[in-house]
Scaffold this motif. Structure first.
Motif, PDB file in Angstrom:
ATOM      1  N   THR A  33       0.937  -1.245  -0.221  1.00 35.24           N
ATOM      2  CA  THR A  33      -0.164   0.131  -0.100  1.00 35.24           C
ATOM      3  C   THR A  33       0.696   1.187  -0.058  1.00 35.24           C
ATOM      4  O   THR A  33       0.414   2.219  -0.179  1.00 35.24           O
ATOM      5  CB  THR A  33      -0.767  -0.038   1.285  1.00 35.24           C
ATOM      6  OG1 THR A  33      -0.029   0.043   2.286  1.00 35.24           O
ATOM      7  CG2 THR A  33      -1.971  -1.101   1.250  1.00 35.24           C
TER       8      THR A  33
ATOM      9  N   ARG B 209      -0.411   5.500  -3.740  1.00 43.15           N
ATOM     10  CA  ARG B 209      -0.712   6.890  -4.394  1.00 43.15           C
ATOM     11  C   ARG B 209       0.222   7.223  -5.587  1.00 43.15           C
ATOM     12  O   ARG B 209      -0.093   7.743  -6.423  1.00 43.15           O
ATOM     13  CB  ARG B 209      -0.413   7.908  -3.153  1.00 43.15           C
ATOM     14  CG  ARG B 209      -1.258   7.915  -1.840  1.00 43.15           C
ATOM     15  CD  ARG B 209      -1.172   9.194  -1.021  1.00 43.15           C
ATOM     16  NE  ARG B 209      -2.283   9.083   0.005  1.00 43.15           N
ATOM     17  CZ  ARG B 209      -3.513   9.181   0.068  1.00 43.15           C
ATOM     18  NH1 ARG B 209      -4.149   9.585  -1.328  1.00 43.15           N
ATOM     19  NH2 ARG B 209      -4.260   9.147   0.938  1.00 43.15           N
TER      20      ARG B 209
ATOM     21  N   GLU C 139      -6.783   4.344  -5.834  1.00 42.55           N
ATOM     22  CA  GLU C 139      -7.375   4.989  -4.944  1.00 42.55           C
ATOM     23  C   GLU C 139      -7.982   4.527  -3.886  1.00 42.55           C
ATOM     24  O   GLU C 139      -7.768   4.952  -2.545  1.00 42.55           O
ATOM     25  CB  GLU C 139      -8.238   6.046  -5.639  1.00 42.55           C
ATOM     26  CG  GLU C 139      -7.495   7.104  -6.530  1.00 42.55           C
ATOM     27  CD  GLU C 139      -8.524   7.862  -7.318  1.00 42.55           C
ATOM     28  OE1 GLU C 139      -9.851   7.561  -7.395  1.00 42.55           O
ATOM     29  OE2 GLU C 139      -8.174   8.995  -8.062  1.00 42.55           O
TER      30      GLU C 139
ATOM     31  N   ALA D 275      -5.143   3.029  -1.666  1.00 47.36           N
ATOM     32  CA  ALA D 275      -5.061   3.962  -0.631  1.00 47.36           C
ATOM     33  C   ALA D 275      -5.735   4.598   0.552  1.00 47.36           C
ATOM     34  O   ALA D 275      -5.016   4.799   1.548  1.00 47.36           O
ATOM     35  CB  ALA D 275      -4.221   5.278  -1.587  1.00 47.36           C
ATOM     36  N   ARG D 276      -7.027   4.364   0.081  1.00 49.22           N
ATOM     37  CA  ARG D 276      -7.749   4.889   1.099  1.00 49.22           C
ATOM     38  C   ARG D 276      -8.453   4.025   2.021  1.00 49.22           C
ATOM     39  O   ARG D 276      -8.889   4.254   3.121  1.00 49.22           O
ATOM     40  CB  ARG D 276      -9.159   5.660   0.626  1.00 49.22           C
ATOM     41  CG  ARG D 276      -9.042   6.710  -0.136  1.00 49.22           C
ATOM     42  CD  ARG D 276     -10.259   7.628  -0.296  1.00 49.22           C
ATOM     43  NE  ARG D 276     -11.159   6.808  -1.010  1.00 49.22           N
ATOM     44  CZ  ARG D 276     -11.451   6.986  -2.379  1.00 49.22           C
ATOM     45  NH1 ARG D 276     -10.508   7.519  -3.223  1.00 49.22           N
ATOM     46  NH2 ARG D 276     -12.424   6.125  -3.059  1.00 49.22           N
ATOM     47  N   ASP D 277      -8.319   2.649   1.897  1.00 44.82           N
ATOM     48  CA  ASP D 277      -8.768   1.437   2.691  1.00 44.82           C
ATOM     49  C   ASP D 277      -7.798   1.204   3.837  1.00 44.82           C
ATOM     50  O   ASP D 277      -6.688   0.837   3.610  1.00 44.82           O
ATOM     51  CB  ASP D 277      -8.805   0.519   1.784  1.00 44.82           C
ATOM     52  CG  ASP D 277      -9.993  -0.815   2.296  1.00 44.82           C
ATOM     53  OD1 ASP D 277      -9.840  -0.717   3.422  1.00 44.82           O
ATOM     54  OD2 ASP D 277     -10.816  -1.308   1.474  1.00 44.82           O
TER      55      ASP D 277
END
Length: 602
Positions: free
Chosen positions: A192, A196, A427, A430-432
């Protein structure tokens, strides 16, 4: 040559004369030479010599020419009165550099065997005729061969340049996008922390995909051709005119013209022949000699002035003027004018008290006709070779331009979807906060990148195959990952293969537009059927006409789709939903095609 002319040539509606028609010019010239004044008297050997020359020169029989035809002509030459025919055959059959030395021997022998009193004029006339006949028949034969060869290799040149363009595009695409996709695969495998950066790389690659294609040309590929080109035809034109000039001067001296009269007639002869050489020089079709009104007027005035002179000794000058008329004027004017000039020679020869009589007038008229047709034929064939060479290059350039557009369209339509989906997966990763789900998103991104890389490498070839069932399944997964519920109506199996390949491409681009431009979309409906594809969403954003262009410079997604649909005789409609909520893209094919390009790059 413009694009419209190239299109007409490509579809066969404008292709120029066939090689058989062009061969008629060669046949007329050979017959004219065989009927010239020096061969009018019965000569049994002239007939087989003529037939052998036809076999040697015509494209339909040239496979028969060889040592046997040349040997037969060598035996017939002393009794045929046609040494120029043998000279032409030597140039056509014998390999270089020996052929030019043998040609010189034939020309000299033609002078020694020439009929007459053995004087300077008869020897020079024999040498001149052998030289002119041999060079002109050789030139016309090679131009006829080259014309047929150029026509036959038009498609081959286009294919060679398309292949070169595909190779160039493959290198460029791999350098620009292949590296980015490989980097995405690497970043997806790094956990991870690289999510980004993966999104940044995917978005940058997407912008490159939607940019205008490179305009670099692949015009260097070519197909080798024969030895004689229009550029090399002009030495033969000049040499034959010099021969006529020398023989004409010898004729004046042999006729007893001396002093000031000789100087005046020689100057007129030089000017008329020189202007004829100027008018005969190879030029592209439609390009007339500079100052042609003045040069043709001066040539006509000098030729007719010598013809009208009290003791005008050289009416053949009118033949050069008639040849120029045929070369530089439009056919509807040229042929009547040339016929009038020829008739004028006959009238003058018949009415003059010191004229040659009826038989002599017939000889002069035949001489005028042969000279005019010879130089007109040489200029005509040279122009036709220019024309077909230009058409050949235009067709190749058109094919390259079409292939370049096809590659750019496929890159946009096929890779745009994958890169948008990759960015979405990055995306999400990156957010999870859940490492397992984030890893799953990155694994999906890596798989999408690998698939896009395979598509990228297939595009410069014959294209990549898409199946509607796979694209529907992929749309479900990608849109679901973006939080968009997908409903599919209809049966994919009811769609024919040709329409299914088209619908798969349209669906891929429609999903890309939903991901990029349908802001806030929560639902997407896909309807498929026989001759119908409909994609609707409830989002906001510039998904209507020109949506990709509105989102970024150079975008042309809907334009590409319209081209594809139009190729199947269908129509594409895109715009806001009737209730103003969301967007609708519809493709209708009426009737549904039963066959067509199944691969995207076809």
């Amino acid at each position: 040559m413009n694009a419209r002319q190239a299109d007409r040539i490509a579809d066969g509606s404008e292709s120029g004369p066939t090689p058989a028609v062009v061969s008629v010019v060669l046949v007329v010239v050979i017959l004219g030479f065989s009927l010239e004044p020096g061969v009018l008297q019965p000569r049994p050997a002239a007939v087989p010599m003529l037939l052998l020359q036809m076999i040697t020169c015509l494209p339909s029989t040239r496979r028969l020419r060889g040592a046997w035809t040349l040997a037969a002509q060598i035996l017939l030459a002393p009794w045929s009165g046609l040494p120029g025919f043998l000279g032409a055959s030597v140039l056509l059959v014998v390999e270089r550099p020996v052929r030019w030395a043998l040609f010189a021997v034939v020309v000299i022998a033609g002078g020694l065997l020439a009929p007459g009193d053995g004087g300077v004029h008869s020897v020079l006339n024999g040498i001149g005729n052998a030289l002119a006949h041999g060079l002109i028949i050789y030139a016309l034969t090679r131009l006829t061969d080259l014309y047929a060869e150029l026509r036959a290799t038009r498609d081959a040149l286009a294919q060679a340049r398309v292949t070169a363009e595909r190779e160039r595009a493959g290198r460029d695409l791999d350098a620009v996008l292949g590296t980015a996709l490989a980097e995405i695969v690497r970043l997806a495998g790094g956990g991870t922390r690289g999510a980004r950066q993966l999104v940044t790389v995917a978005r940058a690659a997407t912008d490159r995909v939607r940019a205008a294609p490179s305009a670099q040309s692949a015009d260097g590929a070519d197909i080798p051709l024969g030895a004689l080109t229009p550029r090399l035809a002009w030495p033969i034109v000049v040499a034959t005119h010099i021969e006529y000039l020398i023989v004409g001067a010898a004729f004046l001296l042999d006729d007893g013209v001396t002093g000031g009269r000789f100087a005046a007639y020689a100057a007129a002869l030089t000017a008329v022949v020189g202007l004829q050489a100027y008018h005969s020089l190879p030029r592209p079709p439609g390009v007339r000699p500079r100052c042609v009104a003045w040069t043709l007027g001066a040539q006509l005035a000098l030729a007719l002035g010598v013809l009208a002179a009290p003791d005008g000794p050289y009416p053949q000058l009118v033949a050069f003027a008639a040849a120029s008329v045929l070369i530089v004027l439009p056919g509807r004017i040229a042929w009547p004018a040339a016929a009038a000039l020829t008739a004028l020679v006959a009238v003058v020869a018949l009415v003059r008290t010191d004229g040659p009589g009826a038989r002599g007038a017939a000889v002069l008229v035949l001489d005028v006709v042969v000279i005019a047709l010879v130089f007109h034929g040489l200029a005509l064939l040279t122009g036709l070779v220019h024309q077909v060479r230009e058409a050949r290059g235009a067709l190749a350039s058109l094919a390259v331009a079409r292939e370049r557009r096809r590659i750019a369209r496929d890159v946009h339509d096929l890779l745009g979807y994958g890169l948008s989906a990759i960015a979405l997966k990055g995306e999400l990763a990156a957010r999870d906060p859940d490492p397992v789900r984030a890893g799953g998103h990155l694994a999906d991104a890596a798989a999408l990148a690998s698939r896009a890389l395979a598509d990228l490498r297939a595009i410069p070839g014959d294209g990549t195959e898409l199946t509607l069932a796979e694209e529907v399944d992929s749309a479900r997964k990608v849109l679901a990952a973006a939080g968009i519920a997908v409903r599919v109506r209809g049966e994919v199996e009811h769609v024919g293969d040709a329409a299914a390949a088209l619908f798969a491409t349209v669906l891929r681009e429609a999903v890309t537009n939903v991901l990029r431009h349908a802001l806030g979309a929560r639902r997407c409906e896909v309807e498929v059927g026989a001759g119908l594809l409909r994609v609707a969403d409830d989002g906001r954003g510039p998904l209507a006409e020109g949506s990709t262009a509105a989102a970024g410079a150079g975008g042309n997604g809907l334009g590409n789709l319209r081209e594809r649909v139009a190729a199947f005789g269908g129509r594409l409609e895109a715009g806001s939903a009737p209730d103003g909520r969301g967007h609708v893209l519809t493709v209708r094919l009426e009737p549904e095609p039963v066959s067509g390009p199944v691969s995207v790059g076809g």
